[in-house]
Design a protein around this motif. Structure first.
Motif, short mmCIF file in Angstrom:
data_model
loop_
_atom_site.label_atom_id
_atom_site.label_comp_id
_atom_site.label_asym_id
_atom_site.label_seq_id
_atom_site.Cartn_x
_atom_site.Cartn_y
_atom_site.Cartn_z
N GLN A 108 0.82 -1.21 0.00
CA GLN A 108 0.00 0.00 0.00
C GLN A 108 0.86 1.28 0.00
N PRO A 109 1.71 1.42 -1.03
CA PRO A 109 2.59 2.59 -1.09
C PRO A 109 1.81 3.88 -1.34
N ARG A 110 2.46 4.98 -1.08
CA ARG A 110 1.87 6.29 -1.38
C ARG A 110 2.16 6.72 -2.81
N LEU A 111 3.21 6.14 -3.38
CA LEU A 111 3.69 6.54 -4.70
C LEU A 111 3.97 5.31 -5.55
N LEU A 112 3.48 5.33 -6.79
CA LEU A 112 3.78 4.27 -7.76
C LEU A 112 4.57 4.87 -8.91
N LEU A 113 5.68 4.23 -9.24
CA LEU A 113 6.52 4.63 -10.36
C LEU A 113 6.60 3.47 -11.34
N ALA A 114 6.38 3.76 -12.61
CA ALA A 114 6.39 2.69 -13.61
C ALA A 114 7.19 3.13 -14.83
N ASP A 115 8.11 2.28 -15.25
CA ASP A 115 9.01 2.58 -16.37
C ASP A 115 8.61 1.73 -17.57
N GLU A 116 7.86 2.30 -18.49
CA GLU A 116 7.37 1.60 -19.68
C GLU A 116 6.68 0.28 -19.30
N PRO A 117 5.68 0.31 -18.44
CA PRO A 117 5.11 -0.94 -17.92
C PRO A 117 4.40 -1.79 -18.95
N THR A 118 4.03 -1.23 -20.10
CA THR A 118 3.39 -2.03 -21.14
C THR A 118 4.25 -2.09 -22.41
N GLY A 119 5.49 -1.64 -22.32
CA GLY A 119 6.34 -1.55 -23.50
C GLY A 119 6.73 -2.87 -24.09
N ASN A 120 6.59 -3.96 -23.33
CA ASN A 120 7.00 -5.28 -23.82
C ASN A 120 5.81 -6.11 -24.29
N LEU A 121 4.64 -5.46 -24.43
CA LEU A 121 3.41 -6.19 -24.76
C LEU A 121 2.87 -5.75 -26.11
N ASP A 122 2.09 -6.64 -26.76
CA ASP A 122 1.46 -6.26 -28.02
C ASP A 122 0.37 -5.23 -27.73
N PRO A 123 -0.07 -4.46 -28.75
CA PRO A 123 -1.01 -3.36 -28.51
C PRO A 123 -2.30 -3.75 -27.79
N GLY A 124 -2.89 -4.88 -28.18
CA GLY A 124 -4.14 -5.29 -27.54
C GLY A 124 -3.94 -5.62 -26.07
N THR A 125 -2.90 -6.40 -25.77
CA THR A 125 -2.60 -6.75 -24.39
C THR A 125 -2.19 -5.52 -23.60
N SER A 126 -1.43 -4.64 -24.23
CA SER A 126 -1.00 -3.40 -23.58
C SER A 126 -2.18 -2.59 -23.10
N ASP A 127 -3.20 -2.47 -23.93
CA ASP A 127 -4.39 -1.70 -23.57
C ASP A 127 -5.11 -2.34 -22.38
N GLN A 128 -5.24 -3.66 -22.39
CA GLN A 128 -5.91 -4.36 -21.30
C GLN A 128 -5.13 -4.24 -20.00
N VAL A 129 -3.82 -4.39 -20.07
CA VAL A 129 -2.99 -4.32 -18.88
C VAL A 129 -2.98 -2.90 -18.31
N PHE A 130 -2.94 -1.91 -19.20
CA PHE A 130 -2.95 -0.53 -18.72
C PHE A 130 -4.28 -0.21 -18.05
N ALA A 131 -5.37 -0.73 -18.58
CA ALA A 131 -6.68 -0.52 -17.95
C ALA A 131 -6.70 -1.11 -16.54
N ALA A 132 -6.06 -2.27 -16.38
CA ALA A 132 -5.98 -2.89 -15.06
C ALA A 132 -5.14 -2.04 -14.11
N LEU A 133 -4.06 -1.47 -14.62
CA LEU A 133 -3.21 -0.60 -13.81
C LEU A 133 -3.99 0.64 -13.37
N MET A 134 -4.73 1.24 -14.29
CA MET A 134 -5.50 2.43 -13.95
C MET A 134 -6.54 2.12 -12.87
N GLU A 135 -7.17 0.96 -12.97
CA GLU A 135 -8.18 0.58 -11.97
C GLU A 135 -7.54 0.43 -10.60
N LEU A 136 -6.35 -0.18 -10.55
CA LEU A 136 -5.66 -0.33 -9.28
C LEU A 136 -5.31 1.03 -8.68
N VAL A 137 -4.76 1.92 -9.52
CA VAL A 137 -4.34 3.23 -9.03
C VAL A 137 -5.53 4.05 -8.57
#
Length: 231
Positions: A164-193
């Motif tokens: 339960q950190p106060r700050l999240l830092l992410a360095d190209e967290p979807t850069g290694n994924l194909d576009p479709g998977t990248s979009d899904q994973v980023f949506a999951a990240l946004m929901e968590l944040v």
């Protein structure tokens, strides 16, 4: 009182590239992130975004300048106190998941909690809740090698938020994924944040993803400037 979760003030960083050849990567960076804010960091290759994230995440120290997390000046802390602050206040996600291969998804999320003094039962409950939030709770007993790239990265997000950190830092967290998977994973990240109210600084080359965040800042020539979001 300010609700800034991260404040960088006049941060400078220079590296010695050999034989009297210094490279000034950061030339006085000023940046503030508020609680609940999701900010995209865009930068040309080699501009120093990883250096900036490492300094913000207490993995590196600036030559000059100030780093504050939740109002506490982290700049002059001892290595031990910086390690504790990193473990408790900062979550970090990389382009590659860096999950421990010999442990299951659940165990990868439990371990940082145990290191932070959380009881195992409580740690496992939180790990399952996080996995459920990103839609991979059925993978709890799987090791990383048995999961897809997108699933591995979702588990990495959960691990970053385990304490339960106060700050999240992410360095190209979807850069290694194909576009479709990248979009899904980023949506999951946004929901968590969005569900936690922490501050998040996410480096990305994907301007479409950047446009979905609250604001966009650009690192170029060693300084930070606001950048209009792309439609």
């Amino acid at each position: 009182m300010s609700d800034a979760m991260l404040r960088l003030s006049g941060v400078k960083k220079t590296y010695n590239a050999g034989r009297s050849n210094e490279v000034c990567v950061l030339q006085g960076v000023d940046l503030e992130l508020r609680a609940g804010e999701l900010v995209a960091l865009v930068a040309p290759s080699g501009a120093g975004k990883s250096t900036l994230l490492h300094i913000a995440g207490l993995l590196d120290t600036p030559d000059t300048g100030r780093v504050e997390i939740a109002g506490t000046d982290m700049t002059g802390l001892s290595d031990r106190r910086r390690t504790i602050a990193r473990r408790q206040d900062v979550g970090f996600v990389y382009q590659f998941h860096h999950l421990l291969p010999e442990f299951t998804a659940l165990e990868n999320i439990v371990l940082p909690q145990l290191a932070n003094g959380v009881a195992r039962g409580e740690a496992e409950t939180r790990a399952r809740q996080l996995l459920a939030q990103v839609g991979v709770v059925e993978r709890a007993s799987h090791r990383p090698s048995a999961m897809s790239g997108g699933e591995q990265q979702r588990v990495a997000f959960c691990r970053a938020l385990a304490n339960q950190p106060r700050l999240l830092l992410a360095d190209e967290p979807t850069g290694n994924l194909d576009p479709g998977t990248s979009d899904q994973v980023f949506a999951a990240l946004m929901e968590l944040v969005r569900g936690t109210g922490l501050a998040a600084l996410i480096a990305t080359h994907n301007l479409q993803l950047a446009a979905r965040m609250d604001r966009v800042v650009e690192l170029n020539h060693g300084t930070i400037a606001a950048r209009p979001k792309s439609d």
